[in-house]
Scaffold this active site. Structure first.
Site, short mmCIF file in Angstrom:
data_model
loop_
_atom_site.label_atom_id
_atom_site.label_comp_id
_atom_site.label_asym_id
_atom_site.label_seq_id
_atom_site.Cartn_x
_atom_site.Cartn_y
_atom_site.Cartn_z
NE ARG A 180 -4.11 -1.55 0.07
CZ ARG A 180 -4.07 -2.83 -0.29
NH1 ARG A 180 -2.99 -3.35 -0.81
NH2 ARG A 180 -5.15 -3.58 -0.18
CB SER A 233 -8.80 -1.20 4.13
OG SER A 233 -9.31 -2.40 3.63
CD GLU A 303 -5.46 0.96 2.56
OE1 GLU A 303 -5.27 -0.20 2.94
OE2 GLU A 303 -6.30 1.27 1.69
N1 EPU Z 1 -12.28 -10.62 9.10
C1 EPU Z 1 -12.95 -10.78 10.27
N2 EPU Z 1 -13.77 -9.78 10.68
C2 EPU Z 1 -13.93 -8.63 9.98
C3 EPU Z 1 -13.22 -8.46 8.78
C4 EPU Z 1 -12.39 -9.48 8.35
O1 EPU Z 1 -12.83 -11.79 10.93
O2 EPU Z 1 -14.67 -7.76 10.43
C5 EPU Z 1 -11.42 -11.71 8.61
C6 EPU Z 1 -11.98 -12.32 7.33
O3 EPU Z 1 -12.92 -13.30 7.60
C7 EPU Z 1 -10.73 -12.84 6.67
C8 EPU Z 1 -9.64 -11.88 7.12
O4 EPU Z 1 -10.14 -11.21 8.27
O5 EPU Z 1 -10.45 -14.13 7.17
C9 EPU Z 1 -9.26 -10.88 6.04
O6 EPU Z 1 -10.41 -10.11 5.68
P1 EPU Z 1 -10.71 -9.67 4.17
O7 EPU Z 1 -10.66 -10.88 3.30
O8 EPU Z 1 -11.94 -8.84 4.18
O9 EPU Z 1 -9.47 -8.84 3.75
P2 EPU Z 1 -8.78 -7.61 4.45
O10 EPU Z 1 -7.40 -8.03 4.84
O11 EPU Z 1 -9.60 -6.97 5.50
C10 EPU Z 1 -7.68 -6.65 2.28
C11 EPU Z 1 -7.48 -5.26 1.74
C12 EPU Z 1 -8.71 -4.82 0.95
C13 EPU Z 1 -8.98 -5.82 -0.16
C14 EPU Z 1 -9.19 -7.21 0.48
C15 EPU Z 1 -9.41 -8.30 -0.55
C16 EPU Z 1 -6.02 -4.09 3.29
C17 EPU Z 1 -5.94 -3.13 4.41
N3 EPU Z 1 -7.25 -4.35 2.86
O12 EPU Z 1 -8.73 -6.56 3.24
O13 EPU Z 1 -8.38 -3.58 0.35
O14 EPU Z 1 -10.12 -5.45 -0.90
O15 EPU Z 1 -8.00 -7.55 1.24
O16 EPU Z 1 -8.19 -8.71 -1.08
O17 EPU Z 1 -4.99 -4.55 2.79
C18 EPU Z 1 -8.46 -1.22 0.67
O18 EPU Z 1 -7.23 -1.25 0.65
O19 EPU Z 1 -9.10 -0.15 0.81
C19 EPU Z 1 -9.17 -2.47 0.56
C20 EPU Z 1 -10.49 -2.52 0.67
#
Ligand code: EPU
Length: 307
Positions: A180, A233, A303
């Site tokens: 990022r 995010s 972020e």
């Molecule tokens: N999870 C929870 N509770 C929550 C949210 C997530 O338990 O409230 C768990 C999910 O079940 C999963 C893990 O945490 O096992 C990861 O969650 P998710 O797949 O939603 O991905 P993330 O790491 O929260 C990242 C990026 C997103 C991107 C998604 C999909 C970052 C900060 N965020 O989210 O990017 O769309 O992966 O690849 O790296 C952004 O940068 O604005 C963004 C939305």
């Protein structure tokens, strides 16, 4: 901004200047007070004259894309906000290289979604991870936007930057990106603006590219809130973990400060429930950081960028 400043600024640009522009309408959070001036710049020549003028006037400025990763103060911004319009929204295919990769050039002001639709139509693969990510290409590059294990830096060949002295094209191997972040962007900040990008994509077919975009987009719709203004995010994921998961484990979903709320759907989304202010979002941000620090011992780093 005195009358002489206003007159010169207006004369440098082909598009009208918006004075005292409420920035809430330019951010996905729908938050932000007035900028002293907001300008839409349509080509390199205009942009360069603008930068020279602002430098001579010692006036502060910031470029924004679609404001999708941005929190702007309730007090607003006392300088000039620059938006890249006109030729900065173009997309063209500049051919195929020796290895068979397709080169696509696009302006930094081009919407990331428009670029992806172009790629689906042309059958160019490489950006499917980002289907549904709002914002401009310039913003995506500066943030090194990513999702589903992929990020835009892996497709970049060259970045065009303009300073008040002129334009330069910087090759990918001269740039350092990390999670990022475009690490050496600081070298250009305050004096340089990303105006365009050349991407290296692979030739596929419309159906395959469209199908992958749709499937990743469906995943995103399932897990991320769509109904309330937000900035995606809010925090970066700490190494090896997920900010959303940590916030969720602290039981913070639904926590509110005024109209600012931790999404009940995804812990890493702070949403505007109506009339949230930047102050409320920041207050909520600190509450979340404090909880996560005391429960998990982890410092969450935003972020989202701040103006
Ligand atoms: N999870 C929870 N509770 C929550 C949210 C997530 O338990 O409230 C768990 C999910 O079940 C999963 C893990 O945490 O096992 C990861 O969650 P998710 O797949 O939603 O991905 P993330 O790491 O929260 C990242 C990026 C997103 C991107 C998604 C999909 C970052 C900060 N965020 O989210 O990017 O769309 O992966 O690849 O790296 C952004 O940068 O604005 C963004 C939305």
């Amino acid at each position: 901004m005195d009358a002489a400043f206003r007159t010169t600024l207006t004369s440098l640009l082909s598009q009208p200047v918006e004075w005292g522009c409420e920035m809430a309408k330019y951010t996905s959070f729908s938050i932000g007070g007035p900028a002293a001036a907001l300008v839409k710049v349509t080509d390199n020549k205009e942009l360069r004259s603008l930068l020279q003028f602002l430098y001579l006037e010692n006036m502060s400025w910031r470029v924004i894309g679609r404001g999708t990763n941005l929190l702007i103060k309730d007090e607003g911004y006392r300088g000039v906000i620059i938006l890249l319009a006109g030729s900065f929204k173009s997309i063209s295919c500049s051919g195929t290289d020796e290895e068979g990769a397709v080169r696509v050039s696009a302006g930094a002001g081009c919407s990331f979604t428009k670029l992806q639709k172009y790629c689906i139509e042309a059958g160019f693969a490489g950006l499917e991870f980002g289907f549904g990510i709002p914002g401009t290409l310039g913003g995506a590059v500066i943030m090194n936007a990513g999702a589903y294990g992929d990020e835009i830096s892996s497709t970049i060949r060259q970045v065009e930057v303009i300073t008040r002295q002129g334009g330069l094209a910087v090759n990918r191997d001269e740039l350092t990106f990390s999670y990022r972040n475009w690490d050496d962007f600081q070298n250009f900040r305050g004096r340089g603006i990303v105006t365009g990008v050349e991407l290296q994509l692979s030739r596929s077919n419309s159906e395959a590219v469209g199908k992958r975009c749709l499937s990743l987009h469906t995943e995103r719709l399932k897990s991320q809130p769509q109904n309330h203004p937000n900035a995606g995010s809010f925090f970066k994921n700490p190494p090896g973990d997920s900010a959303g998961r940590l916030i969720d484990l602290c039981g913070l979903k639904g926590l509110s400060v005024g109209d600012a709320m931790v999404s009940t759907q995804h812990g890493n989304f702070l949403v505007n429930n109506g009339k949230a202010t930047a102050k409320e979002i920041k207050h909520l941000m600190r509450l979340v950081q404090d909880h996560v620090k005391s429960t998990h011992g982890i410092d969450l780093e935003p972020e989202v960028h701040f103006i």
